[in-house]
Structure formats: C-alpha cells, structure tokens
Motif scaffolding. Sequence first.
Motif, PDB file in Angstrom:
ATOM      1  N   PHE A 171      26.022 -71.612 -43.680  1.00 32.42           N
ATOM      2  CA  PHE A 171      26.581 -70.273 -43.555  1.00 32.42           C
ATOM      3  C   PHE A 171      25.956 -69.362 -44.602  1.00 32.42           C
ATOM      4  O   PHE A 171      26.012 -69.635 -45.802  1.00 32.42           O
ATOM      5  CB  PHE A 171      28.098 -70.305 -43.732  1.00 32.42           C
ATOM      6  CG  PHE A 171      28.725 -68.940 -43.630  1.00 32.42           C
ATOM      7  CD1 PHE A 171      28.798 -68.294 -42.412  1.00 32.42           C
ATOM      8  CD2 PHE A 171      29.194 -68.287 -44.756  1.00 32.42           C
ATOM      9  CE1 PHE A 171      29.365 -67.030 -42.303  1.00 32.42           C
ATOM     10  CE2 PHE A 171      29.759 -67.029 -44.659  1.00 32.42           C
ATOM     11  CZ  PHE A 171      29.846 -66.402 -43.432  1.00 32.42           C
ATOM     12  N   GLN A 172      25.343 -68.279 -44.142  1.00 32.85           N
ATOM     13  CA  GLN A 172      24.688 -67.331 -45.033  1.00 32.85           C
ATOM     14  C   GLN A 172      25.004 -65.921 -44.553  1.00 32.85           C
ATOM     15  O   GLN A 172      25.186 -65.691 -43.354  1.00 32.85           O
ATOM     16  CB  GLN A 172      23.175 -67.534 -45.039  1.00 32.85           C
ATOM     17  CG  GLN A 172      22.740 -68.935 -45.430  1.00 32.85           C
ATOM     18  CD  GLN A 172      21.230 -69.103 -45.340  1.00 32.85           C
ATOM     19  OE1 GLN A 172      20.476 -68.279 -45.782  1.00 32.85           O
ATOM     20  NE2 GLN A 172      20.804 -70.208 -44.741  1.00 32.85           N
ATOM     21  N   ILE A 173      25.066 -64.995 -45.503  1.00 33.08           N
ATOM     22  CA  ILE A 173      25.234 -63.590 -45.151  1.00 33.08           C
ATOM     23  C   ILE A 173      24.280 -62.762 -46.002  1.00 33.08           C
ATOM     24  O   ILE A 173      23.809 -63.201 -47.058  1.00 33.08           O
ATOM     25  CB  ILE A 173      26.677 -63.093 -45.353  1.00 33.08           C
ATOM     26  CG1 ILE A 173      27.146 -63.372 -46.786  1.00 33.08           C
ATOM     27  CG2 ILE A 173      27.616 -63.708 -44.332  1.00 33.08           C
ATOM     28  CD1 ILE A 173      28.529 -62.843 -47.077  1.00 33.08           C
ATOM     29  N   LEU A 174      24.008 -61.572 -45.536  1.00 34.02           N
ATOM     30  CA  LEU A 174      23.112 -60.651 -46.229  1.00 34.02           C
ATOM     31  C   LEU A 174      23.921 -59.427 -46.653  1.00 34.02           C
ATOM     32  O   LEU A 174      24.694 -58.889 -45.859  1.00 34.02           O
ATOM     33  CB  LEU A 174      21.973 -60.241 -45.293  1.00 34.02           C
ATOM     34  CG  LEU A 174      20.883 -59.306 -45.826  1.00 34.02           C
ATOM     35  CD1 LEU A 174      19.590 -59.584 -45.072  1.00 34.02           C
ATOM     36  CD2 LEU A 174      21.257 -57.836 -45.634  1.00 34.02           C
ATOM     37  N   ASN A 175      23.730 -59.014 -47.902  1.00 29.54           N
ATOM     38  CA  ASN A 175      24.375 -57.784 -48.345  1.00 29.54           C
ATOM     39  C   ASN A 175      23.296 -56.731 -48.548  1.00 29.54           C
ATOM     40  O   ASN A 175      22.475 -56.845 -49.468  1.00 29.54           O
ATOM     41  CB  ASN A 175      25.164 -57.988 -49.637  1.00 29.54           C
ATOM     42  CG  ASN A 175      26.116 -56.830 -49.884  1.00 29.54           C
ATOM     43  OD1 ASN A 175      25.715 -55.675 -49.868  1.00 29.54           O
ATOM     44  ND2 ASN A 175      27.391 -57.137 -50.116  1.00 29.54           N
ATOM     45  N   PRO A 176      23.265 -55.706 -47.707  1.00 25.91           N
ATOM     46  CA  PRO A 176      22.197 -54.702 -47.807  1.00 25.91           C
ATOM     47  C   PRO A 176      22.261 -53.869 -49.073  1.00 25.91           C
ATOM     48  O   PRO A 176      21.339 -53.119 -49.348  1.00 25.91           O
ATOM     49  CB  PRO A 176      22.402 -53.835 -46.563  1.00 25.91           C
ATOM     50  CG  PRO A 176      23.803 -54.068 -46.136  1.00 25.91           C
ATOM     51  CD  PRO A 176      24.144 -55.465 -46.548  1.00 25.91           C
ATOM     52  N   ALA A 177      23.330 -54.020 -49.878  1.00 25.88           N
ATOM     53  CA  ALA A 177      23.417 -53.286 -51.135  1.00 25.88           C
ATOM     54  C   ALA A 177      22.608 -53.935 -52.248  1.00 25.88           C
ATOM     55  O   ALA A 177      22.391 -53.321 -53.290  1.00 25.88           O
ATOM     56  CB  ALA A 177      24.881 -53.159 -51.579  1.00 25.88           C
ATOM     57  N   TYR A 178      22.152 -55.170 -52.042  1.00 27.85           N
ATOM     58  CA  TYR A 178      21.353 -55.817 -53.082  1.00 27.85           C
ATOM     59  C   TYR A 178      20.121 -54.955 -53.386  1.00 27.85           C
ATOM     60  O   TYR A 178      19.397 -54.549 -52.463  1.00 27.85           O
ATOM     61  CB  TYR A 178      20.887 -57.197 -52.625  1.00 27.85           C
ATOM     62  CG  TYR A 178      21.941 -58.282 -52.684  1.00 27.85           C
ATOM     63  CD1 TYR A 178      22.976 -58.252 -53.613  1.00 27.85           C
ATOM     64  CD2 TYR A 178      21.871 -59.368 -51.822  1.00 27.85           C
ATOM     65  CE1 TYR A 178      23.922 -59.265 -53.670  1.00 27.85           C
ATOM     66  CE2 TYR A 178      22.808 -60.391 -51.873  1.00 27.85           C
ATOM     67  CZ  TYR A 178      23.829 -60.332 -52.801  1.00 27.85           C
ATOM     68  OH  TYR A 178      24.752 -61.339 -52.855  1.00 27.85           O
ATOM     69  N   PRO A 179      19.838 -54.682 -54.659  1.00 27.19           N
ATOM     70  CA  PRO A 179      18.693 -53.831 -55.000  1.00 27.19           C
ATOM     71  C   PRO A 179      17.370 -54.342 -54.448  1.00 27.19           C
ATOM     72  O   PRO A 179      16.542 -53.551 -53.977  1.00 27.19           O
ATOM     73  CB  PRO A 179      18.701 -53.832 -56.540  1.00 27.19           C
ATOM     74  CG  PRO A 179      20.122 -54.100 -56.913  1.00 27.19           C
ATOM     75  CD  PRO A 179      20.638 -55.032 -55.861  1.00 27.19           C
TER      76      PRO A 179
END
Length: 416
Positions: free
Chosen positions: A58-66
């Motif tokens: 299970f993985q997710i991406l956070n588009p706020a990561y610089p």
Amino acid sequence: MAVHEVDVVIVGAGLAGLSAGLSFHRAGISCVVLEAGDEVGGRVRTDVVDGFRLDRGFQILNPAYPAIRRLVDVDALRLGKFWRAVRVADGDRLSLLGNPLDTPKAFRDVAARRHLSVKDLAALGALTVRAAAGPAQAIVRGEDRATLDELRRTGLSDRAIESVFRPFLSGVFLEDGLSTSSRFFRLVWRSFLSSAPSLPALGMGELPRQLARSIPSDGVRTGTPVEAIGNGRVRTAGGDVWNARAVVVATDGTTAAKLVEGVPEPSWNSVTTWYFAPPRSPLSEPVLLVDGQGGSILNTAVLTEVCPTYAPEGASLVSASTLGQLAEPEMRRTLTRLYRTDASSWPLVGRYEIPHALPAMPSPHDFRRSIRFGDTTYVCGDHRDSSSLQGALASGARTARAVARSLTGDRGEERP
C-alpha cells in the motif's frame, strides 16, 4: 565484454536513482542508470492482474511534497484523491474523523466526541498550528523524540492515541510502537495539511515511469544487475565495464551496504498487502478505514473509490495491509467486521509480502546522512534521508548536486 565511458554511473532506477539521473540530464552531465530489475521503480511498482492495478504494498503519493512539485508533472498523473479524513471502526460504529471544513461529512462524528474530546481537539489544533508554521527545515533541525512521546506531550488523551492515532500512524510508519522520529511525524502531518493523499490513475508505478521518460531512452538500462563497483569503475553481471568520473549507488539500503564499504544496512519495517475484488463497493467513500479496536489490519480502503481506473469498468478493488503474517480466514473475518458486510467470498486478486518496505526511523533521526564514500563513490536513497517518496527523490537530487560540484572542482558542503 564491452567497456563504456560516461561522466556518472547510477546504480538503481528507483526514485532516488531516477531523481539523480534527471538532475544530471538537466545539468548537461552524461550519465547512465543501471537497473537490475525488468522495470524502473524499485519498491514503487504496479502490476496489472486481470485488469486490476496492484501496487506492490500500500502506497500513496502526496503532491505537496517539495520534491514532487520540483520533479514531477503532477497533472499528467491524473490523481485520484483520498479524503483528508479517516474512518474509525469501533464496535457498531464507523466514525468519520477529519476537518469538517475540508470534509463536511465529518462534522457529526467530530461533534459527537466519541474518539476526540474537546481537550483532544484543542491539542490537535495546537499541533496542527505548530506543524504548519515556519519552514520545514525548522522541523528537521528541531528536537526529536518518539512519535508516541510527541503525541502525549501535545496533550492528546490515551483514548485518542489508541483508537485514532496509533492505528492511523502505524499504517504510515509500518510499525505499531510509534517509535518513529517525531520530526518525521511532524513533516508528514504538515504534508497532509497541504494536500490530500492521492493515487495516480495508472498506479503508483506511473511515478517512476514518468521520471524515466524524462531521461534519454539510452540513459536507463533495465535487466542490468551490477556485481561490483570501485574507483570510478562499475562491473555488471554480464561482464560489461563502465568507467565514470563518479558512481552513485541508488539502491535500497541493504544492497548499498553490500556494494559500498562503510554504508550501514538499515533496519527495515515490513508490510503485507492484500487485494480483493468484491462484487460491489463495501464503502462508497475515498477514505482510509482503520480499526479503532487495534486489530491486525493496519488500514484498508476501497481503492476504486479513489481511482476507478484501478479496476476494470464496473469492478471494485479493496486493499488491506498488515504488519505481520495473517491467515486468509482471519483477514476475511476482520474485513467483514470493519466493512459490516460479508467478505468471506470476495475474490483474492493479489497478495504482496514486502519485508523491506521502509527503512526504520527511530528517534533521533538524521535527515541528511552522509552521501560520499570515497573520492568517486556516492550513495543516495530514502535510507540516507527519510523513509518516504520525498526522502528518496530529495536524496537523489541532493546527491546529484554534490556530484556536480565535485566534477566542477567545487568541494563545498553537500547540503541543499
């Protein structure tokens, strides 16, 4: 046997290696990325099974990561977003907890104060203000302790910690003792405040594939395991030799420790992720569901509520992750309890045991570990930064900057 000449050889086409390769390409420095596997991505891979997209763990991406904002065309990923909230299963209730301004549907359960008292809400608000205020570097350089101690110091009650924060954060850290660095916890909390966790329409594997497409086609070579490195020289299992002015080892920490003397092998947190295809969605919400009673499942979600493209048209896909081994009958009984529907006959689409899922980050954790090991050898990866997509991407870019300075005669600090 063939002998090749290039400015930089990168060993490993995970996120760190691709980040470094893209940085070199943009700087006009010739490089090649050698990957042992049949596809780029390292631990970030997606398999397609009978039309279902199964991320390896299970993985997710956070588009706020610089680093995501700097390196990735986020719009092209066509992200589906989770709610910035969590469903907590407790007895006969499924409480929705989140900021009602962001997720209005959560207002009723937050107001009911079943899991979070007025004091808890005040403590959570203060924690949120501290995480959001000031630069991220202030967090990285701040005092560090175990996340559990941090939660207690904020004034959160044992009830709030045990029924909400421990089950939720155990799925983020892949460890249930909450011994992970509180610095990392504050950075994760800060990122959740900035943007919703998301999934690419084509699966998490689309993230490394996009990075690889930004590098010249002959710059990434899969199916090319490396046997040995040293003194600006790389030998592959096929007998080819690459001579380079610098070598960047961008593998996982265990492989890096075998290839480069002096690199410590990290301790690992593991996860097992199951994928089921129920005949209909058991929860019509794009939200993580956790067990407020502290059961064996870290979290579960109906991924097709986040991204319908994770399944064939009209089908549903449910993920469920655990820390340890769990027999299938027990998994199905727990899913039945959490979703309030019979999961005993849900078709099993896939199951992934990931023993090396995330490098452990007990406190105190150094986010800028040494990357130079000799005159021409560098090491990058999430084990040199933080155990996250951000950590892998940032480590690759940081290492590329250090190599570029070395190649031009600038021996300055290898800091961002």
